[in-house]
Design a protein around this motif. Structure first.
Motif, PDB file in Angstrom:
ATOM      1  N   ASP A  64       0.825  -1.208   0.000  1.00  0.00           N
ATOM      2  CA  ASP A  64       0.000   0.000   0.000  1.00  0.00           C
ATOM      3  C   ASP A  64       0.861   1.261   0.000  1.00  0.00           C
ATOM      4  O   ASP A  64       0.553   2.244  -0.686  1.00  0.00           O
ATOM      5  CB  ASP A  64      -0.971   0.000   1.179  1.00  0.00           C
ATOM      6  CG  ASP A  64      -0.263  -0.096   2.522  1.00  0.00           C
ATOM      7  OD1 ASP A  64       0.892  -0.554   2.571  1.00  0.00           O
ATOM      8  OD2 ASP A  64      -0.881   0.302   3.537  1.00  0.00           O
ATOM      9  N   ALA A  65       1.966   1.249   0.747  1.00  0.00           N
ATOM     10  CA  ALA A  65       2.869   2.401   0.771  1.00  0.00           C
ATOM     11  C   ALA A  65       3.571   2.570  -0.563  1.00  0.00           C
ATOM     12  O   ALA A  65       3.724   3.686  -1.068  1.00  0.00           O
ATOM     13  CB  ALA A  65       3.889   2.236   1.895  1.00  0.00           C
ATOM     14  N   ARG A  68       1.516   4.298  -3.266  1.00  0.00           N
ATOM     15  CA  ARG A  68       1.343   5.753  -3.166  1.00  0.00           C
ATOM     16  C   ARG A  68       2.530   6.504  -3.746  1.00  0.00           C
ATOM     17  O   ARG A  68       2.433   7.702  -4.012  1.00  0.00           O
ATOM     18  CB  ARG A  68       1.118   6.157  -1.700  1.00  0.00           C
ATOM     19  CG  ARG A  68      -0.234   5.735  -1.138  1.00  0.00           C
ATOM     20  CD  ARG A  68      -0.520   6.425   0.184  1.00  0.00           C
ATOM     21  NE  ARG A  68       0.430   6.057   1.215  1.00  0.00           N
ATOM     22  CZ  ARG A  68       0.299   5.012   2.033  1.00  0.00           C
ATOM     23  NH1 ARG A  68      -0.766   4.204   1.907  1.00  0.00           N
ATOM     24  NH2 ARG A  68       1.194   4.751   2.957  1.00  0.00           N
ATOM     25  N   ARG A 138       1.426  14.527  -0.463  1.00  0.00           N
ATOM     26  CA  ARG A 138       1.113  13.497  -1.453  1.00  0.00           C
ATOM     27  C   ARG A 138       1.085  12.073  -0.888  1.00  0.00           C
ATOM     28  O   ARG A 138       0.822  11.121  -1.626  1.00  0.00           O
ATOM     29  CB  ARG A 138       2.118  13.564  -2.602  1.00  0.00           C
ATOM     30  CG  ARG A 138       2.230  14.944  -3.245  1.00  0.00           C
ATOM     31  CD  ARG A 138       3.045  14.869  -4.521  1.00  0.00           C
ATOM     32  NE  ARG A 138       3.421  16.173  -5.021  1.00  0.00           N
ATOM     33  CZ  ARG A 138       4.083  16.373  -6.151  1.00  0.00           C
ATOM     34  NH1 ARG A 138       4.463  15.339  -6.882  1.00  0.00           N
ATOM     35  NH2 ARG A 138       4.398  17.599  -6.538  1.00  0.00           N
ATOM     36  N   GLY A 139       1.394  11.922   0.378  1.00  0.00           N
ATOM     37  CA  GLY A 139       1.404  10.586   0.965  1.00  0.00           C
ATOM     38  C   GLY A 139       2.547   9.722   0.495  1.00  0.00           C
ATOM     39  O   GLY A 139       2.445   8.492   0.434  1.00  0.00           O
ATOM     40  N   LEU A 140       3.678  10.349   0.142  1.00  0.00           N
ATOM     41  CA  LEU A 140       4.831   9.628  -0.377  1.00  0.00           C
ATOM     42  C   LEU A 140       5.711   9.090   0.746  1.00  0.00           C
ATOM     43  O   LEU A 140       5.798   9.689   1.822  1.00  0.00           O
ATOM     44  CB  LEU A 140       5.658  10.556  -1.273  1.00  0.00           C
ATOM     45  CG  LEU A 140       4.921  11.256  -2.416  1.00  0.00           C
ATOM     46  CD1 LEU A 140       5.833  12.267  -3.087  1.00  0.00           C
ATOM     47  CD2 LEU A 140       4.405  10.242  -3.425  1.00  0.00           C
ATOM     48  N   THR A 141       6.396   7.997   0.478  1.00  0.00           N
ATOM     49  CA  THR A 141       7.355   7.442   1.436  1.00  0.00           C
ATOM     50  C   THR A 141       8.745   7.959   1.106  1.00  0.00           C
ATOM     51  O   THR A 141       9.226   7.808  -0.018  1.00  0.00           O
ATOM     52  CB  THR A 141       7.358   5.906   1.386  1.00  0.00           C
ATOM     53  OG1 THR A 141       6.070   5.423   1.769  1.00  0.00           O
ATOM     54  CG2 THR A 141       8.404   5.343   2.351  1.00  0.00           C
TER      55      THR A 141
END
Length: 335
Positions: A64-65, A68, A138-141
């Motif tokens: 899921d990560a 994104r 943006r919900g980025l890792t």
């Protein structure tokens, strides 16, 4: 960080990363006064060892990560590694790069499909703050260039290869000199050698004026560089050793080696003329240390990394225009 993480990263990298060769040249041996073995990570995907850590980190993310997308900051080699690893996994990548990074690195990162965001490091613009902002929006890792466990694990896979290749050459004791910025490559290699080849000692190499790791090893605490730009060795210019990497280096590393820009350029020329490989100045500092700082090294063998080959044309031409020393000149200067 532990050896099991490095071994797990090696399994994930199987079939994706290249097992780079350990090269040698009698001409380099004459200059150095000992046998020089060169781990040519400039032949790795994207021209740098950074692909190892990038693939390790992206492949280790939960699905899921990863879906994104990821974000990274880099002067170029980590940028390209993350961009390629992200593309191969079918995910988006945003890369924050200094606007004074070599043009070839910026262009290559864009060509690999990443969105490039430039910042002004010379003016003191905070890349970490910019990265935090974009990550939150943006919900980025975030995949850090060196102070990241899975990145260190991926870089350490080069150390597993060095241990095996040294054994194949009958080398059981030697210094392993590694081009060093924040310490991800050097600390990963040090951990791998501790487990697989304890007779091989990792030593970091840095350019003059940006020797934070060497100074930190001497003082026993993290030292910071006074400036963050202004060196041809841009690939290994970082503010200071990492919070994760420095304890590993403090425990396992030998004394740091520091070389001049001119010596780095001469090593670039010698790598091309004698090994037929292309190195960038920052990727050649370990070779420069072996060739021109032999009085600081012991033993009949020395192993060095060429950590990157992404060099601008004008810098490469400048290096090739230099007169490289002959063995006779080397002996005369030593006398």
């Amino acid at each position: 960080m532990n050896i099991e993480m490095i071994r797990a990263a090696a399994q994930r990298l199987e079939g994706h990363a290249r097992r780079t060769p350990l090269l040698s040249s009698p001409f380099l041996d004459e200059i150095a006064g000992r046998r020089v073995w060169v781990k040519a990570e400039c032949l790795q995907h994207t021209g740098s060892f950074k692909f190892r850590g990038a693939w390790s980190a992206v492949s280790a993310l939960p699905e899921d990560a990863r879906a994104r997308g990821v974000i990274a900051f880099s002067s170029g080699n980590h940028a390209q590694g993350v961009a390629l690893a992200a593309r191969a996994h079918g995910v988006s990548a945003v890369i924050i790069m200094p606007q004074d990074a070599p043009r070839v690195k910026i262009d290559n990162t864009k060509a690999l499909g990443a969105e490039v965001v430039l910042y002004d490091r010379a003016a003191g613009e905070d890349r970490d703050a910019l990265g935090d902002k974009l990550s939150a929006q943006r919900g980025l890792t975030l995949i850090r260039p060196f102070d990241e466990p899975q990145v260190i694990a991926g870089q350490g896979t080069a150390g597993l290869e060095i241990a095996q290749q040294a054994a194949e050459q009958g080398i059981s004791k030697a210094d392993v000199i590694v081009c060093c910025g924040g310490g991800g490559f050097s600390s990963g290699i040090a951990l791998a050698l501790e487990a697989e080849a304890p007779g091989l000692r990792m030593r970091p190499a840095e350019p003059e004026g940006f020797d934070d790791v060497a100074r930190s090893l001497r003082s026993g605490r993290i030292e910071r560089n006074a400036t963050q730009s202004g060196s041809l060795c841009d690939a290994i210019i970082t503010p200071q050793p990492g919070v994760l990497t420095f304890p590993i280096l403090a425990r396992l590393a030998g004394p740091g080696l520091v070389v001049s820009e001119e010596d780095a350029l001469r090593a670039v020329a010698l790598a091309f003329n004698r090994l037929k490989v292309v190195a960038e100045p920052g990727g050649a500092v370990a070779l420069a240390a072996a060739l021109f700082h032999g009085h600081e090294i012991e033993g009949d063998d020395v192993i060095v990394t060429i950590s990157g080959g992404n060099v601008d044309n004008d810098v490469f031409a400048r290096a090739l225009a230099l007169d490289t020393p002959t063995s006779q000149q080397k002996r005369e200067s030593a006398a």
